[in-house]
Design a protein around this motif. Structure first.
Motif, PDB file in Angstrom:
ATOM      1  N   MET A   1      33.428  48.092  44.458  1.00 15.14           N
ATOM      2  CA  MET A   1      33.563  46.635  44.460  1.00 15.14           C
ATOM      3  C   MET A   1      34.986  46.223  44.114  1.00 15.14           C
ATOM      4  SD  MET A   1      32.057  43.689  44.691  1.00 15.14           S
ATOM      5  CE  MET A   1      32.217  42.044  44.140  1.00 15.14           C
ATOM      6  N   VAL A   2      35.526  46.833  43.056  1.00 18.01           N
ATOM      7  CA  VAL A   2      36.878  46.489  42.632  1.00 18.01           C
ATOM      8  C   VAL A   2      37.885  46.918  43.696  1.00 18.01           C
ATOM      9  CG1 VAL A   2      38.653  46.926  40.900  1.00 18.01           C
ATOM     10  CG2 VAL A   2      36.282  46.604  40.194  1.00 18.01           C
ATOM     11  N   ASN A   3      37.681  48.087  44.310  1.00 13.26           N
ATOM     12  CA  ASN A   3      38.592  48.553  45.356  1.00 13.26           C
ATOM     13  C   ASN A   3      38.593  47.597  46.546  1.00 13.26           C
ATOM     14  OD1 ASN A   3      39.505  50.757  43.970  1.00 13.26           O
ATOM     15  ND2 ASN A   3      38.019  52.159  44.872  1.00 13.26           N
ATOM     16  N   ALA A   4      37.429  47.084  46.901  1.00 14.02           N
ATOM     17  CA  ALA A   4      37.345  46.147  48.019  1.00 14.02           C
ATOM     18  C   ALA A   4      38.093  44.856  47.697  1.00 14.02           C
ATOM     19  CB  ALA A   4      35.888  45.839  48.342  1.00 14.02           C
ATOM     20  N   LEU A   5      37.971  44.379  46.481  1.00  8.36           N
ATOM     21  CA  LEU A   5      38.671  43.160  46.072  1.00  8.36           C
ATOM     22  C   LEU A   5      40.181  43.375  46.083  1.00  8.36           C
ATOM     23  CD1 LEU A   5      38.616  40.270  45.029  1.00  8.36           C
ATOM     24  CD2 LEU A   5      38.422  41.202  42.724  1.00  8.36           C
ATOM     25  N   LEU A   6      40.625  44.506  45.580  1.00  9.69           N
ATOM     26  CA  LEU A   6      42.052  44.808  45.597  1.00  9.69           C
ATOM     27  C   LEU A   6      42.573  44.933  47.017  1.00  9.69           C
ATOM     28  CD1 LEU A   6      42.351  47.357  42.661  1.00  9.69           C
ATOM     29  CD2 LEU A   6      43.154  44.997  42.719  1.00  9.69           C
TER      30      LEU A   6
ATOM     31  N   VAL B   1      41.389  43.362  49.688  1.00  9.30           N
ATOM     32  CA  VAL B   1      41.458  42.006  50.235  1.00  9.30           C
ATOM     33  C   VAL B   1      42.687  41.276  49.697  1.00  9.30           C
ATOM     34  CG1 VAL B   1      40.316  39.748  50.230  1.00  9.30           C
ATOM     35  CG2 VAL B   1      38.994  41.810  50.685  1.00  9.30           C
ATOM     36  N   LEU B   2      42.956  41.414  48.404  1.00  9.14           N
ATOM     37  CA  LEU B   2      44.142  40.774  47.830  1.00  9.14           C
ATOM     38  C   LEU B   2      45.420  41.340  48.425  1.00  9.14           C
ATOM     39  CD1 LEU B   2      43.150  40.507  44.059  1.00  9.14           C
ATOM     40  CD2 LEU B   2      43.396  38.651  45.707  1.00  9.14           C
ATOM     41  N   GLU B   3      45.462  42.639  48.665  1.00  9.66           N
ATOM     42  CA  GLU B   3      46.642  43.261  49.268  1.00  9.66           C
ATOM     43  C   GLU B   3      46.869  42.732  50.684  1.00  9.66           C
ATOM     44  OE1 GLU B   3      48.325  47.727  50.351  1.00  9.66           O
ATOM     45  OE2 GLU B   3      46.371  47.509  49.402  1.00  9.66           O
ATOM     46  N   VAL B   4      45.804  42.606  51.452  1.00  7.54           N
ATOM     47  CA  VAL B   4      45.919  42.098  52.824  1.00  7.54           C
ATOM     48  C   VAL B   4      46.384  40.642  52.814  1.00  7.54           C
ATOM     49  CG1 VAL B   4      44.581  41.477  54.880  1.00  7.54           C
ATOM     50  CG2 VAL B   4      44.270  43.716  53.813  1.00  7.54           C
ATOM     51  N   LEU B   5      45.814  39.832  51.946  1.00 11.92           N
ATOM     52  CA  LEU B   5      46.222  38.418  51.873  1.00 11.92           C
ATOM     53  C   LEU B   5      47.687  38.286  51.461  1.00 11.92           C
ATOM     54  CD1 LEU B   5      43.068  36.773  50.264  1.00 11.92           C
ATOM     55  CD2 LEU B   5      43.857  36.607  52.634  1.00 11.92           C
ATOM     56  N   PHE B   6      48.123  39.104  50.518  1.00 14.65           N
ATOM     57  CA  PHE B   6      49.524  39.072  50.100  1.00 14.65           C
ATOM     58  C   PHE B   6      50.438  39.467  51.252  1.00 14.65           C
ATOM     59  CE2 PHE B   6      53.258  41.250  48.375  1.00 14.65           C
ATOM     60  CZ  PHE B   6      53.809  40.225  47.638  1.00 14.65           C
ATOM     61  N   ALA B   7      50.067  40.512  51.974  1.00 12.85           N
ATOM     62  CA  ALA B   7      50.889  40.959  53.101  1.00 12.85           C
ATOM     63  C   ALA B   7      50.960  39.878  54.180  1.00 12.85           C
ATOM     64  CB  ALA B   7      50.338  42.255  53.671  1.00 12.85           C
ATOM     65  N   LEU B   8      49.833  39.220  54.457  1.00 11.00           N
ATOM     66  CA  LEU B   8      49.830  38.146  55.449  1.00 11.00           C
ATOM     67  C   LEU B   8      50.712  36.978  55.017  1.00 11.00           C
ATOM     68  CD1 LEU B   8      46.082  38.049  56.561  1.00 11.00           C
ATOM     69  CD2 LEU B   8      48.050  38.802  57.899  1.00 11.00           C
ATOM     70  N   ALA B   9      50.670  36.644  53.731  1.00 12.70           N
ATOM     71  CA  ALA B   9      51.502  35.548  53.234  1.00 12.70           C
ATOM     72  C   ALA B   9      52.983  35.893  53.361  1.00 12.70           C
ATOM     73  CB  ALA B   9      51.145  35.245  51.781  1.00 12.70           C
ATOM     74  N   VAL B  10      53.337  37.128  53.046  1.00 10.51           N
ATOM     75  CA  VAL B  10      54.738  37.548  53.158  1.00 10.51           C
ATOM     76  C   VAL B  10      55.193  37.522  54.613  1.00 10.51           C
ATOM     77  CG1 VAL B  10      56.293  39.515  52.880  1.00 10.51           C
ATOM     78  CG2 VAL B  10      54.761  38.881  51.037  1.00 10.51           C
TER      79      VAL B  10
END
Length: 53
Positions: free
Chosen positions: A1-6, A8-17
């Motif tokens: 669960m925690v790995n999936a959340l991390l 998703v956060l990594e993908v969102l950060f990369a998209l924002a950058v």
């Protein structure tokens, strides 16, 4: 669960950058997207081999 959340956060950060750089310079955004794509493929291949980084 925690790995999936991390993940998703990594993908969102990369998209924002990438979006931010793309607004500043489209060619730079395309180059960065290509580099991030290569990194993602390399990470997945390493994970499947069992040699995580």
């Amino acid at each position: 669960m925690v790995n999936a959340l991390l993940f998703v956060l990594e993908v969102l950060f990369a998209l924002a950058v990438v979006a931010g750089i793309g607004m500043w310079s489209v060619p730079a955004g395309m180059v960065l997207t290509g580099v991030l794509g290569v990194v993602a493929v390399e990470r997945e291949q390493a994970r499947r081999k069992g040699t995580t980084t």
